[in-house]
Design a protein around this motif. Structure first.
Motif, short mmCIF file in Angstrom:
data_model
loop_
_atom_site.label_atom_id
_atom_site.label_comp_id
_atom_site.label_asym_id
_atom_site.label_seq_id
_atom_site.Cartn_x
_atom_site.Cartn_y
_atom_site.Cartn_z
N ARG A 489 0.72 -1.10 -0.02
CA ARG A 489 0.02 -0.02 0.00
C ARG A 489 0.86 1.50 -0.08
N LEU A 490 2.03 1.14 0.75
CA LEU A 490 2.81 2.38 0.58
C LEU A 490 3.53 2.60 -0.73
N ALA A 491 3.78 1.58 -1.66
CA ALA A 491 4.18 1.84 -3.02
C ALA A 491 3.09 2.49 -3.78
N GLY A 492 1.81 1.94 -3.72
CA GLY A 492 0.53 2.22 -4.32
C GLY A 492 0.33 3.87 -3.83
N THR A 493 0.34 4.15 -2.85
CA THR A 493 0.38 5.45 -2.28
C THR A 493 1.21 6.53 -2.91
N ALA A 494 2.40 6.04 -2.93
CA ALA A 494 3.52 6.85 -3.60
C ALA A 494 3.32 7.24 -4.98
N LEU A 495 2.31 6.49 -5.66
CA LEU A 495 1.94 6.82 -7.25
C LEU A 495 1.20 7.91 -7.09
N ALA A 496 0.28 8.19 -6.07
CA ALA A 496 -0.63 9.35 -6.26
C ALA A 496 -0.46 10.32 -5.10
N SER A 497 0.82 10.49 -4.80
CA SER A 497 1.08 11.38 -3.69
C SER A 497 1.98 12.26 -4.29
N GLU A 498 2.03 13.27 -3.43
CA GLU A 498 3.10 14.58 -3.70
C GLU A 498 4.40 14.11 -3.59
N ALA A 499 5.48 14.58 -4.18
CA ALA A 499 6.66 13.98 -4.25
C ALA A 499 7.25 13.64 -2.94
N GLY A 500 7.09 14.75 -1.82
CA GLY A 500 7.86 14.54 -0.67
C GLY A 500 7.41 13.29 -0.01
N GLU A 501 5.93 13.29 0.08
CA GLU A 501 5.33 11.97 0.69
C GLU A 501 5.68 10.70 -0.06
N ALA A 502 5.93 10.75 -1.41
CA ALA A 502 6.28 9.59 -2.26
C ALA A 502 7.88 9.06 -1.75
N VAL A 503 8.46 10.06 -1.53
CA VAL A 503 9.86 9.86 -1.00
C VAL A 503 9.86 8.94 0.47
N GLY A 504 9.02 9.52 1.50
CA GLY A 504 8.95 9.15 2.71
C GLY A 504 8.40 7.66 2.67
N ALA A 505 7.35 7.69 1.98
CA ALA A 505 6.78 6.30 1.78
C ALA A 505 7.58 5.33 1.22
N LEU A 506 8.29 5.56 0.28
CA LEU A 506 9.39 4.17 -0.16
C LEU A 506 10.39 4.15 0.76
N GLY A 507 10.85 5.22 1.56
CA GLY A 507 11.69 5.12 2.75
C GLY A 507 11.23 4.23 3.62
N VAL A 508 9.85 4.27 4.14
CA VAL A 508 9.50 3.55 5.10
C VAL A 508 9.28 2.03 4.31
N ALA A 509 8.88 1.73 3.31
CA ALA A 509 8.68 0.51 2.61
C ALA A 509 10.07 -0.20 2.36
#
Length: 726
Positions: A489-509
């Motif tokens: 779900r973090l990877a899917g969230t990164a697709l539709a998120s703002e760039a900063g949140e996408a970087v953080g989501a991929l970092g947690v993943a």
């Protein structure tokens, strides 16, 4: 609170020639100002205010009476004059008022003979206190948040904005001085209205007073007032109402001693006996007091005035209290009691906000929910374990309802994680419900409702990343299926998120995949787990996360933001087995989300500016001249024999004569217009190209002329300077 006035007006300096001269000049200036127009009167009054304030600051104890003229101008009908006088009074009070509370002298102290210096100091203190009290009454009437009567609104004085500024300055600069309660009582009502423009300034003033409070009595008084306001308004106050109390400094050592006391456990019979003994002690003390009072009255009836030992004892206690306050020290028992009261009032206010949010009829938009959660997160280590279980139950109820926004739910989860990672570890609370709420929150877009401290400066996406990091990376044992579902779900969230949140989501993943090697099966091209992954299910335990495939990474590697593309490539390139190298950089995912966020209008790394170079040569003339120089330029400008004849008019004249003799001249007019247009175009083009060198030469001569003129001016200036020096 309000203090008694002391008779501090001394007339000993009435015979002073300097003071008499100053009073005469002031009276003459006041009489002259009455005859001037408004603008000239303001100028004259400004000079008089400056003179009086400067004199008081030079010698406060001798010239404090000069401030009376400025105090009278505070209630002037002219708003500009009242504003100047009020602001000047505040500046003088900030510099002149002592660093202790002024105690009015008793009747016995007034009758005592003292030295001239002591009498001068006492007169100064009492006169200053009287003027300060009168000034506070004026600014409270004009700038207080409480409703005013018609007679109060009709009186003169500074405008409400200036009066509010004066109150805030007095509270922040003189929190220890007299009439502090009056100032606080006037400022706190401004926090009631959610749309109040004065609330941020009031909150900053209260926060400044709390920071400067060494004993804690100012903090406790402000806590009680704001808590009462929150209770009366049913938690519908301005969001800044709770922000000042983040500045409270609790003494954890004192609170630990107070909490370490074991409560006395008594049986029902022992409790009744203890209460009866306390009532008997109160009855005896009251009877003894009444007996002493009756004896004193009896002796007075015979004309005898005995020395009252109790009054002397009270005076000694009051003097000792004042000396302790001036020295800035406090008894340990009193300090423990005060710290306990402050802690109880703080958490009572926060819990009231949570209870209101969980009620069937919560406050509209829950304005105090975010600052209350921030405060609980900051002081979570001071919460008693006895209340944590009930607090977790309130959190579950809030997360299950629809009253909270996505940001408030993220803060609630973060606060719950802070509590469970501290003293709450002893509770062994099941975090499954919190994980389900966090998993469902990732499927919704992030929003932002603001906050009150440094943590509130994070974006909503960065806040969610911080919550994820604390909840998932903070626990050593988490179900593998749950971890895989979160990574997907973090990877899917990164697709539709703002760039900063996408970087953080991929970092947690990446952290999850590195900590749980079995979940790296999600990096395979085909699903490995048993069953089918259900992306629409909001339960990480039953959605079969191990059967998912992180195909989202292939799209994220082509993201427009280079940081997102690099993070996706790093996650996709993780080994399926074995240890994982440490991520580049030392920033946590939440910090990465904040650094790379584009919600503030920034882009990290910065976009390079466009290259500034020579303009591309696209025309045939430019290309030819660039390749062959003058020869190529002449080749392009050569019209050819046929076109040259047409331009020069020979062919045109012959065709015109032939058509005229043949009698078929129907299209001659159109051909003639075309030929004229071509002739003008090519002649202008040729002339422009031929005169190009002349234009360059003219431009060069113009520059040289300008430089020569500038050089001549410099030489003339140097010659003039040399002549003047000689």
């Amino acid at each position: 609170g309000g203090d008694d006035d002391g008779g501090g007006d001394s007339d000993d300096d009435d015979d002073d020639p300097a003071a008499a001269a100053r009073r005469a000049r002031s009276a003459a200036a006041e009489a002259l100002e009455a005859e001037l127009d408004d603008e000239n009167r303001r100028v004259a009054i400004r000079e008089r205010i400056a003179t009086a304030c400067r004199g008081v600051l030079e010698d406060p104890e001798s010239r404090w009476k000069e401030l009376r003229d400025v105090a009278k101008l505070v209630e002037d009908r002219d708003g500009d004059v009242a504003r100047m006088a009020a602001l000047s009074m505040v500046l003088v009070f900030k510099d002149v008022c002592p660093g202790y509370r002024i105690r009015p002298p008793t009747d016995k102290e007034r009758e005592m003979k003292v030295s001239k210096e002591h009498k001068k100091l006492r007169d100064f203190e009492q006169g200053l206190l009287k003027m300060y009290q009168a000034f506070v009454k004026i600014v409270v009437r004009r700038g207080g948040g409480a409703k005013k009567s018609r007679s109060q609104r009709g009186k003169g004085g500074p405008d409400p904005g200036t009066a509010l500024k004066c109150l805030c300055a007095l509270l922040e600069a003189l929190p220890h001085f007299n009439y502090r309660t009056d100032v606080l009582s006037a400022l706190v009502p401004h926090l009631s209205n959610m749309d109040s423009a004065a609330a941020p300034a009031v909150a900053r003033a209260i926060g400044g007073a709390i920071r400067a409070d060494l004993s804690g009595d100012v903090t406790l008084e402000a806590l009680h007032m704001v808590a009462q306001l929150v209770k009366q308004d049913k938690c519908a106050c301005h969001p800044e109402a709770l922000a000042p109390f983040l500045e409270i400094r609790f003494d954890e050592g004192v609170l630990a001693l107070e909490a370490g006391k074991k409560p006395e456990t008594l049986s029902r019979k022992q409790t009744r006996k203890k209460r009866a003994e306390e009532r008997e002690q109160w009855r005896k003390a009251r009877a003894e007091k009444d007996k002493k009072k009756a004896e004193k009255e009896r002796l007075k009836s015979f004309g005898h005035d005995p020395d009252d030992d109790s009054d002397e004892d009270d005076f000694e206690k009051s003097l000792e209290r004042d000396m302790s306050e001036a020295a800035g020290r406090m008894d340990n028992a009193a300090k423990r009691k005060l710290q306990s009261k402050m802690l109880l009032a703080t958490f009572e206010m926060y819990f009231r906000v949570l209870k209101n949010a969980a009620s069937p009829v919560p406050a509209k938009r829950l304005p105090l929910m975010t600052p209350a959660l921030i405060g609980l997160g900051k002081f979570t280590h001071l919460i008693s374990v006895n209340f944590m279980e009930d607090l977790m139950e309130v959190f579950r109820k809030l997360l299950a309802g629809d009253a909270l926004s996505a940001d408030q739910k993220a803060r609630t989860l973060l606060c719950a994680c802070e509590i469970l990672s501290g003293h709450g570890e002893a509770l062994h609370v099941d975090t499954g419900e919190f994980h389900r709420q966090l998993y469902a929150m990732l499927a919704k877009p992030s929003d932002w409702t603001g906050g009150g401290d440094d943590d509130a400066k994070l974006d909503a996406g960065a806040l969610r990343i911080k919550t994820l990091q604390r909840f998932l990376a903070g626990y050593k044992q988490v179900d593998q299926n749950r971890v895989a579902a979160f990574a997907k779900r973090l990877a899917g969230t990164a697709l539709a998120s703002e760039a900063g949140e996408a970087v953080g989501a991929l970092g947690v993943a990446r952290q999850l995949l590195a900590a749980y090697p079995k979940t790296r099966c999600l990096l395979e091209n085909e699903k490995v787990g048993v069953g089918a992954f259900d992306p629409n299910l909001d339960d990480p335990e039953t959605c079969v996360g191990l059967a998912a495939v992180l195909w989202d990474l292939s799209l994220l590697r082509s993201h427009y933001h280079p940081a997102v593309a690099a993070a996706a490539s790093e996650v996709a390139g993780m080994p399926l087995q074995g240890a994982v190298a440490t991520a580049l950089g030392s920033h946590a995912p939440a910090e990465l989300a904040r650094l790379h966020s584009t919600t503030r209008g920034t882009f990290r790394p910065a976009i390079p500016p466009p290259r500034v170079g020579k303009k591309a040569k696209t025309s045939p003339l430019d290309r030819a001249s660039g390749k062959g120089g003058k020869r190529g330029e002449r080749a392009v400008l050569d019209l050819g024999p046929e076109l040259r004849a047409l331009v020069e008019g020979t062919a045109h004249d012959e065709n015109a004569n032939a058509k005229g003799s043949g009698g078929g001249g129907g299209g001659g007019g159109a051909d003639e217009a075309v030929v004229d247009a071509l002739r003008r175009h090519f002649l202008e083009t040729k002339a422009f190209a031929v005169n190009g060198e002349l234009r360059k030469e003219a431009t060069r001569l113009r520059r040289m002329t300008q430089k020569a003129k500038a050089h001549a001016h410099e030489r003339a200036a140097a010659a003039a300077a040399a002549a003047a020096a000689a």
